[in-house]
Design a protein around this motif. Structure first.
Motif, PDB file in Angstrom:
ATOM      1  N   VAL A   1      32.097  70.218  57.324  1.00 27.48           N
ATOM      2  CA  VAL A   1      32.836  70.619  58.519  1.00 27.48           C
ATOM      3  C   VAL A   1      33.191  69.379  59.330  1.00 27.48           C
ATOM      4  O   VAL A   1      34.275  69.276  59.908  1.00 27.48           O
ATOM      5  CB  VAL A   1      31.996  71.605  59.370  1.00 27.48           C
ATOM      6  CG1 VAL A   1      32.679  71.888  60.699  1.00 27.48           C
ATOM      7  CG2 VAL A   1      31.768  72.904  58.612  1.00 27.48           C
ATOM      8  N   GLU A   2      32.285  68.400  59.363  1.00 26.16           N
ATOM      9  CA  GLU A   2      32.465  67.208  60.172  1.00 26.16           C
ATOM     10  C   GLU A   2      33.337  66.146  59.498  1.00 26.16           C
ATOM     11  O   GLU A   2      33.525  65.058  60.049  1.00 26.16           O
ATOM     12  CB  GLU A   2      31.093  66.628  60.534  1.00 26.16           C
ATOM     13  CG  GLU A   2      30.270  67.596  61.366  1.00 26.16           C
ATOM     14  CD  GLU A   2      28.891  67.062  61.730  1.00 26.16           C
ATOM     15  OE1 GLU A   2      28.503  66.010  61.183  1.00 26.16           O
ATOM     16  OE2 GLU A   2      28.217  67.696  62.556  1.00 26.16           O
TER      17      GLU A   2
ATOM     18  N   ILE B   1      44.826  72.494  61.434  1.00 29.80           N
ATOM     19  CA  ILE B   1      44.084  71.989  62.592  1.00 29.80           C
ATOM     20  C   ILE B   1      43.299  73.113  63.251  1.00 29.80           C
ATOM     21  O   ILE B   1      42.116  72.964  63.576  1.00 29.80           O
ATOM     22  CB  ILE B   1      45.044  71.312  63.597  1.00 29.80           C
ATOM     23  CG1 ILE B   1      45.605  70.022  62.988  1.00 29.80           C
ATOM     24  CG2 ILE B   1      44.335  71.018  64.913  1.00 29.80           C
ATOM     25  CD1 ILE B   1      46.734  69.396  63.781  1.00 29.80           C
ATOM     26  N   VAL B   2      43.946  74.264  63.431  1.00 29.91           N
ATOM     27  CA  VAL B   2      43.283  75.413  64.055  1.00 29.91           C
ATOM     28  C   VAL B   2      42.104  75.892  63.213  1.00 29.91           C
ATOM     29  O   VAL B   2      41.008  76.152  63.728  1.00 29.91           O
ATOM     30  CB  VAL B   2      44.294  76.571  64.280  1.00 29.91           C
ATOM     31  CG1 VAL B   2      43.579  77.845  64.714  1.00 29.91           C
ATOM     32  CG2 VAL B   2      45.336  76.169  65.310  1.00 29.91           C
TER      33      VAL B   2
ATOM     34  N   ILE C   1      41.810  68.653  60.302  1.00 32.85           N
ATOM     35  CA  ILE C   1      42.416  68.015  61.472  1.00 32.85           C
ATOM     36  C   ILE C   1      43.145  66.732  61.077  1.00 32.85           C
ATOM     37  O   ILE C   1      44.323  66.556  61.390  1.00 32.85           O
ATOM     38  CB  ILE C   1      41.349  67.730  62.548  1.00 32.85           C
ATOM     39  CG1 ILE C   1      40.765  69.053  63.075  1.00 32.85           C
ATOM     40  CG2 ILE C   1      41.943  66.920  63.703  1.00 32.85           C
ATOM     41  CD1 ILE C   1      39.584  68.889  64.009  1.00 32.85           C
ATOM     42  N   LEU C   2      42.461  65.848  60.370  1.00 30.43           N
ATOM     43  CA  LEU C   2      43.080  64.575  59.968  1.00 30.43           C
ATOM     44  C   LEU C   2      43.907  64.710  58.693  1.00 30.43           C
ATOM     45  O   LEU C   2      45.072  64.326  58.657  1.00 30.43           O
ATOM     46  CB  LEU C   2      41.997  63.509  59.766  1.00 30.43           C
ATOM     47  CG  LEU C   2      41.244  63.045  61.015  1.00 30.43           C
ATOM     48  CD1 LEU C   2      40.182  62.027  60.632  1.00 30.43           C
ATOM     49  CD2 LEU C   2      42.200  62.459  62.032  1.00 30.43           C
ATOM     50  N   GLY C   3      43.278  65.248  57.628  1.00 24.28           N
ATOM     51  CA  GLY C   3      43.943  65.327  56.330  1.00 24.28           C
ATOM     52  C   GLY C   3      45.103  66.303  56.308  1.00 24.28           C
ATOM     53  O   GLY C   3      46.272  65.910  56.208  1.00 24.28           O
ATOM     54  N   GLY C   4      44.784  67.593  56.394  1.00 18.83           N
ATOM     55  CA  GLY C   4      45.827  68.613  56.351  1.00 18.83           C
ATOM     56  C   GLY C   4      46.596  68.752  57.642  1.00 18.83           C
ATOM     57  O   GLY C   4      47.618  69.436  57.686  1.00 18.83           O
TER      58      GLY C   4
END
Length: 200
Positions: A47-48, A22-23, A53-56
């Motif tokens: 990037v978008e 996420i970071v 954020i969602l997957g990993g």
């Protein structure tokens, strides 16, 4: 080793990896700490995709929470048998592991595509915002002398290569850990969570 303890260990590792993903994905939005490129949508399309954020990230947090909770599972049983509650919980963790594999697999694929296509940047040769390395099929990664073709954002090639590589590695490790938990969950469900003398 107890199957439940192994699952809990995997869960904590996935938790750390998901937070790091996420970071890393958030950092991709802000090259060199600048927000103007994100606000003007002058970033790579990969990037978008929110793969970190969602997957990993959030899709891996689901199995992480399930695996961590397995150690203290107090399920009363399944199909009327009080003794098999933990075995059923281990088998249900296989489904959570599949969700984690889907999320981490998505992270790996998008990261690989992001590395292959290269960054979206203002090229001083074309005098326009383009993907200057799309045709190289990732060959630009070793052609450091061509990286200066991207004028804005400053050092965007290094920024993207570093963070997409980190996300690729994190997603790969998450995928492997979820695969291990699938095997662990099946064995734990079929053979029992722990030997009774280990729990005493």
């Amino acid at each position: 080793m107890c199957f439940g303890r192994r699952a809990r260990c995997i869960g904590y590792k996935l938790l750390i990896l998901a937070v790091l993903s996420i970071v890393a994905n958030i950092l991709l939005y802000f090259p060199n700490g600048e927000t103007r490129f994100a606000s003007k949508h002058l970033l790579s399309k990969y990037v978008e995709c929110l793969h970190g954020i969602l997957g990993g990230g959030f899709m891996v947090l689901i199995p992480a929470a399930v695996f961590i909770g397995l150690h203290d599972d107090t399920c009363c049983g399944c199909f009327g048998r009080a003794g098999c509650g933990k075995s059923c919980a281990m088998l249900s963790s296989v489904l959570a592991a599949f969700i984690g594999m889907l999320g981490s697999g998505y992270c790996v694929i998008i990261s690989a595509l992001g590395l292959s296509h290269g960054p979206y940047c203002f090229s001083h040769l074309q005098r326009n915002w383009i993907y200057p390395f799309t045709g190289s099929s990732g060959g630009y990664l070793f052609a450091y002398n061509k990286w200066s073709e991207c004028q804005e954002p400053h050092n965007i090639v290094q920024w993207n290569v570093t963070l997409f590589s980190i996300l690729l590695v994190l997603g790969g490790i998450e995928f492997i850990l979820c695969l291990i938990q699938i095997i662990n969950g099946i064995l734990g469900g079929l053979c029992g969570l722990c030997c009774r003398h280990e729990e005493v």
